[in-house]
Design a protein around this motif. Structure first.
Motif, mmCIF file in Angstrom:
data_model
loop_
_atom_site.group_PDB
_atom_site.id
_atom_site.type_symbol
_atom_site.label_atom_id
_atom_site.label_comp_id
_atom_site.label_asym_id
_atom_site.label_seq_id
_atom_site.Cartn_x
_atom_site.Cartn_y
_atom_site.Cartn_z
ATOM 1 N N GLN A 1 -3.291 39.652 31.687
ATOM 2 C CA GLN A 1 -3.730 40.644 30.722
ATOM 3 C C GLN A 1 -4.226 41.883 31.471
ATOM 4 N N ASP B 1 -10.200 38.630 17.590
ATOM 5 C CA ASP B 1 -8.983 38.997 16.861
ATOM 6 C C ASP B 1 -8.715 40.501 16.976
ATOM 7 N N GLU C 1 -7.405 41.291 20.386
ATOM 8 C CA GLU C 1 -6.038 40.793 20.462
ATOM 9 C C GLU C 1 -5.085 41.750 19.728
#
Lengths: 345, 345
Positions: free
Chosen positions: B59, B14, B17
């Motif tokens: 990415q 998380d 991200e």
């Protein structure tokens, strides 16, 4: 600029000598702070050591950029001593780009010696170029001067422009002889050479505590003088004396280089332009180089470069007079600018 | 660190991200400011475009370094938003070194795609690497934060260390299989990987307004975590799943790379060490790679790397507790550090 030419030359020579004297210790201290094997490559590149690590008496270059930093600071009433680190930083940036450009262009000779990548290999030349850029950044960031932040930002923007110029230069080499316009070529030279001379002058202004407008005018002065400088450099790349340039006669022609006089000639619409284009389409031996130089001349490329250099110098002085209304205070800058556009090597 | 492993992994995921979400726009804006043809190379390198310039969904990397900047700022009571530019700058520096390292190491694949130099040529990869470094410098210099000057100085010092590490790495490749000591190899990894992770954490601290001691402790935390990270990366370079790493199985062995587990194995004085040295002395086909991996394992290189990574993580936490006495405030940093030393790709 009513000064007799010889005196200007002498004055500029003294200024360059003084800049070297003041800036070299800073430059050497910076390079000496590098870890061992990077230091060796840098010492060689600057001409301070031979490839085997023994001391060499060579000069690390003409010191035009550091001299401009100091002269710009002086012209705006600053103390040149306060700008020594900035002057060294500009010279480090210049040498970082030389190390990388030599790799990129596969140039084998610089300052009469084999280039660093030919001696130490491409990896070391790339790595040490990166490290010199970092040293420049560190010199500015560590100096505690109020102008430090603005100077860093200018150096960053300048390096991006230098990169764009170098990339355009490479791209031009891939194109056909008549596929590069003179405007494109001038824009490339402005990015590749003008930007750093402009940055040098702007840094001098910043370290003299000058305001935004004066800094911008100084930058513009340096850029125009830089373009004049490049034009003369290009003429030397064709007609320079190998004994003085340290490069073979007509080196730029032999390398099919699309320098400003060459592109001006190619775009002249003359019969000599067509002749030059044909020569540039094939291999360039000694005879082809001789004929190409003659074609550039006949196509008007040589005259154009000389006249255009003078024009750029006039624009430079115009910008300078905005930064320094009483031009007598800018004597050093004028002497340097005149010198670089009158030199023969 | 009493958190169950799965939860840590999720929390770190998380955080990465979130870092991407916050930092990517800044990164993209920076890259978008580059002149056209440099921008194209950079967009490709970051995985945002295909080689032909069409958009790609890739990415731009794991965003570990930006996440560390933000987490370090948070741990010291700063607002992570204030550190977003610094986080983007660190990621730009990281990618500048990747572009150059791929040229230097002649690596053909990165993030499952052909490296930029194989697509655009060596000159463009060198030039765009230089430009990314300049963009990083500009982001920091322009941000008007009181920590900006100190951050610039840290980035400069860090890049010099990265260069030294890369140069040592290249030099090791030239030496015989048993001519590199484990200490030398650890010092190289500390310079090549630890320095930038340390710099990321130090920048986060600086942008949180931390004092010198806290900044130094954060730097030390990042360095130790960075070494742990490298040890795990080296294990993945030998035993990683090609489907996840994007590289062929045993890629580091095939390239005769003197990574930490390999050097530990070579210096183990075991029969497997001699076997490995002999394999490394010849060409490394698929069978040799398989046997070399087995030899590294039997010589204790694999276990050593795992134990040493845990040891480095313990040291990292030690340093962290000096910067953040109440470690509950450093939960994000700990989660990230744990994550990078537990990942399998």
């Amino acid at each position: 600029m009513a000064m007799p030419e010889a005196m200007e030359g002498r004055e500029a020579g003294d200024l360059l000598e003084r800049a070297r004297t003041v800036v070299d210790p800073q430059l050497r201290a910076s390079v000496a702070s590098l870890p061992g094997s990077m230091r060796r490559v840098a010492m060689y590149h600057f001409g301070w050591e031979h490839a085997d690590g023994t001391p060499a008496g060579g000069q690390s270059g003409k010191a035009i950029r550091p001299a401009l930093v100091l002269a710009a600071a002086t012209a705006l009433g600053g103390r040149p001593e306060a700008a020594v680190r900035a002057a060294a930083a500009v010279e480090l940036v210049h040498n970082f780009t030389l190390l990388h450009d030599d790799v990129i262009d596969e140039d084998a000779t610089r300052r009469h010696r084999p280039t660093a990548w030919t001696v130490f290999g491409t990896p070391d030349a790339i790595i040490v170029g990166d490290a010199l850029f970092a040293l420049a950044l560190r010199l500015i960031a560590d100096d505690g001067h109020p102008a430090s932040g603005a100077a860093s930002a200018r150096i960053a923007a300048c390096v991006i422009e230098l990169c764009a110029g170098q990339q355009a230069d490479c791209a031009f080499e891939q194109r056909g002889p008549q596929d590069v316009s003179l405007d494109e070529c001038i824009a490339m030279a402005m990015a590749k050479t003008g930007a750093l001379l402009g940055c040098a002058c702007a840094l001098g202004a910043l370290y003299a505590g000058a305001g935004d407008e004066e800094v911008a005018a100084m930058d513009a002065f340096g850029r125009e003088a830089g373009l004049a400088f490049q034009l003369i450099d290009d003429l030397i790349g064709i007609w320079g004396d190998p004994g003085r340039t340290g490069k073979p006669a007509g080196a730029d022609l032999a390398a099919h280089k699309k320098s400003l006089p060459v592109v001006a000639a190619l775009n002249s619409g003359t019969p000599a332009a067509a002749e030059l284009a044909e020569l540039y389409g094939g291999p360039m031996g000694a005879e082809a180089v001789r004929r190409a130089a003659d074609a550039v001349d006949r196509a008007g490329g040589r005259d154009w470069a000389q006249v255009h250099a003078a024009d750029r110098m006039a624009r430079a002085v115009d910008h300078l007079s905005r930064a320094v209304p009483d031009l007598t205070a800018a004597g050093e800058l004028l002497a340097l600018a005149e010198f670089v556009t009158r030199r023969t090597r």
